[in-house]
Design a protein around this motif. Structure first.
Motif, PDB file in Angstrom:
ATOM      1  N   GLU A  50       0.853  -1.185   0.000  1.00  0.00           N
ATOM      2  CA  GLU A  50       0.000   0.000   0.000  1.00  0.00           C
ATOM      3  C   GLU A  50       0.885   1.230   0.000  1.00  0.00           C
ATOM      4  O   GLU A  50       2.028   1.175   0.442  1.00  0.00           O
ATOM      5  N   HIS A  51       0.325   2.353  -0.451  1.00  0.00           N
ATOM      6  CA  HIS A  51       1.137   3.569  -0.524  1.00  0.00           C
ATOM      7  C   HIS A  51       1.023   4.397   0.749  1.00  0.00           C
ATOM      8  O   HIS A  51       0.504   5.506   0.746  1.00  0.00           O
ATOM      9  N   THR A  52       1.497   3.866   1.830  1.00  0.00           N
ATOM     10  CA  THR A  52       1.543   4.641   3.070  1.00  0.00           C
ATOM     11  C   THR A  52       2.747   5.577   3.006  1.00  0.00           C
ATOM     12  O   THR A  52       3.693   5.329   2.245  1.00  0.00           O
ATOM     13  N   ASP A  53       2.724   6.644   3.807  1.00  0.00           N
ATOM     14  CA  ASP A  53       3.874   7.567   3.854  1.00  0.00           C
ATOM     15  C   ASP A  53       5.158   6.803   4.133  1.00  0.00           C
ATOM     16  O   ASP A  53       6.184   7.036   3.507  1.00  0.00           O
ATOM     17  N   GLU A  54       5.060   5.905   5.109  1.00  0.00           N
ATOM     18  CA  GLU A  54       6.228   5.134   5.529  1.00  0.00           C
ATOM     19  C   GLU A  54       6.801   4.335   4.348  1.00  0.00           C
ATOM     20  O   GLU A  54       7.993   4.371   4.072  1.00  0.00           O
ATOM     21  N   PHE A  55       5.906   3.643   3.649  1.00  0.00           N
ATOM     22  CA  PHE A  55       6.361   2.837   2.511  1.00  0.00           C
ATOM     23  C   PHE A  55       7.024   3.720   1.456  1.00  0.00           C
ATOM     24  O   PHE A  55       8.115   3.416   0.956  1.00  0.00           O
ATOM     25  N   VAL A  56       6.370   4.822   1.112  1.00  0.00           N
ATOM     26  CA  VAL A  56       6.851   5.661   0.021  1.00  0.00           C
ATOM     27  C   VAL A  56       8.202   6.293   0.384  1.00  0.00           C
ATOM     28  O   VAL A  56       9.142   6.314  -0.417  1.00  0.00           O
ATOM     29  N   ARG A  57       8.296   6.779   1.629  1.00  0.00           N
ATOM     30  CA  ARG A  57       9.554   7.387   2.078  1.00  0.00           C
ATOM     31  C   ARG A  57      10.700   6.389   1.936  1.00  0.00           C
ATOM     32  O   ARG A  57      11.744   6.694   1.372  1.00  0.00           O
TER      33      ARG A  57
ATOM     34  N   ARG B 244      13.924   6.435  -0.606  1.00  0.00           N
ATOM     35  CA  ARG B 244      15.286   6.393  -0.039  1.00  0.00           C
ATOM     36  C   ARG B 244      16.091   5.221  -0.607  1.00  0.00           C
ATOM     37  O   ARG B 244      17.226   5.379  -1.020  1.00  0.00           O
ATOM     38  N   ASN B 245      15.486   4.036  -0.607  1.00  0.00           N
ATOM     39  CA  ASN B 245      16.255   2.827  -0.924  1.00  0.00           C
ATOM     40  C   ASN B 245      16.108   2.325  -2.352  1.00  0.00           C
ATOM     41  O   ASN B 245      16.857   1.454  -2.773  1.00  0.00           O
ATOM     42  N   GLY B 246      15.114   2.840  -3.086  1.00  0.00           N
ATOM     43  CA  GLY B 246      14.919   2.398  -4.453  1.00  0.00           C
ATOM     44  C   GLY B 246      14.506   0.937  -4.511  1.00  0.00           C
ATOM     45  O   GLY B 246      14.057   0.364  -3.528  1.00  0.00           O
ATOM     46  N   SER B 247      14.666   0.345  -5.677  1.00  0.00           N
ATOM     47  CA  SER B 247      14.304  -1.063  -5.859  1.00  0.00           C
ATOM     48  C   SER B 247      15.243  -1.633  -6.913  1.00  0.00           C
ATOM     49  O   SER B 247      16.180  -0.964  -7.329  1.00  0.00           O
TER      50      SER B 247
END
Ligand code: HEC
Length: 119
Positions: free
Chosen positions: A80-87, A91-94
């Motif tokens: 899900e696109h929570t702030d935590e996930f998106v931040r 930061r870390n990319g994929s």
């Protein structure tokens, strides 16, 4: 002053100034600002991401990104696109997106998040 006392004083000063610097750096974070975020986006993200649709350029278009329902990444993981996930994602990319943490500050990250929410 004895040499050891002197050394202690110097160490103390270093610790105090480091703590002060850290404190200031933390408190120095301003409220997130979408206008500044847009400048960050134009400099660092625009090459790969559209802002006025959801189609792919190199990465997915980010319009309505925060409103989208959970979906799968190319590697199959769902989120899900929570702030935590998106931040953390920014930061870390994929496997497919380069990590941004060495290029943007915490302030810039907060600002760019605010900008994404306006799309
Ligand atoms: C070199 C190209 C490139 C750059 C530069 C780039 N991205 Fe990405 N981004 C991608 C790709 C490719 C994906 C898809 C990642 C995947 O599915 O693994 C992606 C995915 C994303 C996602 C969606 C994650 C998800 O699946 O929910 C967000 C949000 C995002 N990027 C934000 C940013 C921001 C903000 C910046 C700038 C600070 C940025 N990107 C810079 C290529 C890029």
């Amino acid at each position: 002053m004895k040499r050891s006392t002197m050394l202690l004083a110097v160490c103390g000063a270093v610790v105090v100034s480091a703590a002060t610097y850290y404190g200031v750096a933390r408190r120095g974070l301003q409220p997130a600002d979408a206008t500044r975020g847009r400048q960050v986006f134009d400099a660092r993200c625009w090459v790969c991401h559209e802002t006025d649709n959801e189609g792919y350029r190199i990465g997915p278009g980010l319009q309505n990104y925060f409103q989208r329902s959970p979906h799968q990444q190319k590697n199959g993981s769902e989120h899900e696109h929570t702030d935590e996930f998106v931040r953390e994602f920014i930061r870390n990319g994929s496997m497919n997106m380069p990590a941004q943490k060495d290029f943007i500050s915490r302030q810039e990250l907060a600002d760019v998040m605010a900008y994404l929410k306006t799309l």
